[in-house]
Design a protein around this motif. Structure first.
Motif, PDB file in Angstrom:
ATOM      1  N   GLY A 124       0.826  -1.196   0.000  1.00  0.00           N
ATOM      2  CA  GLY A 124       0.000   0.000   0.000  1.00  0.00           C
ATOM      3  C   GLY A 124       0.860   1.245   0.000  1.00  0.00           C
ATOM      4  N   ILE A 125       0.212   2.392  -0.190  1.00  0.00           N
ATOM      5  CA  ILE A 125       0.886   3.682  -0.137  1.00  0.00           C
ATOM      6  C   ILE A 125       0.442   4.362   1.146  1.00  0.00           C
TER       7      ILE A 125
ATOM      8  N   ALA B  89       4.739  10.257   1.601  1.00  0.00           N
ATOM      9  CA  ALA B  89       4.069   9.024   1.196  1.00  0.00           C
ATOM     10  C   ALA B  89       5.093   8.008   0.713  1.00  0.00           C
ATOM     11  N   GLU B  90       4.950   6.777   1.161  1.00  0.00           N
ATOM     12  CA  GLU B  90       5.870   5.717   0.776  1.00  0.00           C
ATOM     13  C   GLU B  90       5.096   4.472   0.374  1.00  0.00           C
ATOM     14  N   VAL B  91       5.649   3.737  -0.571  1.00  0.00           N
ATOM     15  CA  VAL B  91       5.109   2.424  -0.910  1.00  0.00           C
ATOM     16  C   VAL B  91       5.675   1.425   0.091  1.00  0.00           C
TER      17      VAL B  91
ATOM     18  N   LEU C 188      -3.350   6.000   2.155  1.00  0.00           N
ATOM     19  CA  LEU C 188      -3.925   7.059   1.335  1.00  0.00           C
ATOM     20  C   LEU C 188      -4.836   6.487   0.243  1.00  0.00           C
ATOM     21  N   GLY C 189      -5.389   7.417  -0.566  1.00  0.00           N
ATOM     22  CA  GLY C 189      -6.218   7.038  -1.707  1.00  0.00           C
ATOM     23  C   GLY C 189      -7.696   7.134  -1.414  1.00  0.00           C
ATOM     24  N   HIS C 190      -8.428   7.795  -2.305  1.00  0.00           N
ATOM     25  CA  HIS C 190      -9.874   7.950  -2.072  1.00  0.00           C
ATOM     26  C   HIS C 190     -10.680   7.874  -3.359  1.00  0.00           C
TER      27      HIS C 190
ATOM     28  N   PRO D  51       1.808   0.789 -12.017  1.00  0.00           N
ATOM     29  CA  PRO D  51       1.723  -0.152 -10.902  1.00  0.00           C
ATOM     30  C   PRO D  51       1.816   0.616  -9.590  1.00  0.00           C
ATOM     31  N   LEU D  52       1.494  -0.030  -8.504  1.00  0.00           N
ATOM     32  CA  LEU D  52       1.544   0.632  -7.200  1.00  0.00           C
ATOM     33  C   LEU D  52       2.923   1.245  -6.950  1.00  0.00           C
ATOM     34  N   GLU D  53       3.949   0.530  -7.367  1.00  0.00           N
ATOM     35  CA  GLU D  53       5.319   1.013  -7.153  1.00  0.00           C
ATOM     36  C   GLU D  53       5.624   2.253  -7.988  1.00  0.00           C
TER      37      GLU D  53
END
Length: 368
Positions: free
Chosen positions: A3-4, A12-14, A57-59, A345-347
């Motif tokens: 996740g982030i 913010a970090e992966v 995060l993320g909405h 991608p998430l990364e």
């Protein structure tokens, strides 16, 4: 799971090592398939909202229902859904009137449904879609047809509804009226195309980034102006003058019927009012800092019935209006696929942020 996460000083970090709890009564767990990268997430990661850390995060997301809690009847495992940030109570006066954006229970909604390496971890905006699985209230899960791509559907959760909803559900834009959209990012583009759907006769897009002109016109703008120009008000009035050869009439007559202010800076809002014809309205969509203010002269309201309207999240009702937008999309009348400039991608989160801040994308989308 990955996740982030907003980690505080590091932004913010992966990360790996996230877990989410099971669905409780009235809740669902969603396997996230796609998530849009929105400026609000970046603002949260900067610490400007004062959100506690660590937080997922993320909405702006869409996915597949993976688990349902007791009492859930609107969705079942396997359904495709858009995730709404409006964790409304469903019972108050505002909810009963179909105005969940005015439900007091939709504010904050801070909780710790996650753990990171075994330690409690916060949610964000009642959604937290920058991870593989999230838990939300059932009322936030809006079922959609399975032929709608997740990468397009996820954008309906925020950017689409905030921009299009301001036009379609907060105001009464009439066929043939004229409008300015001030700011042509993801939210502004959706305001533009909603004005196109409403058959506005002139849609003037304004942005400081000339790269936005092509996108703005693709989504329905009839004109594009450089927001850096000192005479931006005069340029708008040249397009919509009081009469031929005269830009302004009594008490500033002439100009447009609507200005949708996605930027929400004092100087922009002031200019927006000066662009209005009698009876026109500025609709403030953007969300500046809590101490931001603007000043406007009384006579620009009292002598000609101009107005300023606030809007939260497009004033939409998830289970009524999100399906309307999706159906317009399926009929070819509303553009969603075209909003997705790049997928990552998430990364690739930081690449998505870089591309967004460079102005070269309408929306970047993370895929899982």
């Amino acid at each position: 799971m990955k996740g982030i996460v907003y980690t505080g000083d590091k932004g913010a970090e992966v990360v790996d090592g996230l877990e989410v709890r099971d669905a409780g009564p009235g809740e669902v767990v969603v396997k996230v398939m796609a998530a849009g990268v929105c400026h609000s997430d970046i603002t949260a990661a900067s610490g400007a909202f004062g959100w506690p850390a660590p937080a997922v995060l993320g909405h702006e997301g869409a996915g597949i229902v993976d688990q349902v809690g007791t009492g859930v009847t609107n969705v079942e495992v396997g359904d495709h859904v858009i995730i709404s940030t409006l964790a409304a109570c469903g019972m108050c006066q505002a909810c009963g009137a179909g105005k969940p954006t005015r439900c007091r229970k939709t504010l904050g909604n801070m909780a710790q449904p996650f753990t990171l390496d075994g330690e409690a971890c916060w949610n964000f905006a009642a959604a937290s879609v920058f991870t593989e699985r999230t838990v939300i209230k059932a009322i936030q899960a809006v079922k959609i047809p399975k032929d709608v791509p997740f990468t397009s559907a996820c954008l309906v959760g925020c950017g689409v509804m905030t921009g299009a909803g301001a036009v379609m559900y907060r105001t009464n834009v009439e066929v043939g009226q004229t409008a300015v959209v001030y700011g042509c990012g993801g939210v502004g583009l959706n305001a533009i195309q909603a004005l196109r759907v409403r058959r506005a006769s002139r849609i003037i897009a304004i942005d400081v980034d000339p790269q936005k002109e092509e996108l703005a016109k693709q989504f329905g703008a009839t004109d594009f102006l450089d927001g850096r120009a000192d005479d931006i008000v005069e340029q708008v009035r040249t397009l919509e003058p009081y009469e031929e050869g005269e830009l302004s009439g009594p008490f500033g007559a002439g100009g447009v019927d609507w200005v949708f202010d996605v930027v929400a800076r004092p100087e922009v809002t002031f200019n927006a009012l000066k662009m209005l014809d009698w009876g026109g309205n500025v609709v403030i969509i953007g969300t500046p800092g809590g101490d931001a203010k603007f000043e406007l002269p009384y006579q620009d309201f009292t002598q000609n019935e101009r107005g300023v309207i606030g809007v939260r999240a497009g004033s939409y009702s998830p289970h009524v209006h999100m399906p309307q937008i999706v159906e317009l999309y399926r009929r070819g009348e509303f553009m969603l696929d075209e909003l997705v400039t790049n997928t990552y991608p998430l990364e690739g989160f930081h690449d998505a942020v870089h591309d967004m801040e460079s102005g070269g994308v309408a929306r970047g989308v993370l895929t899982f």
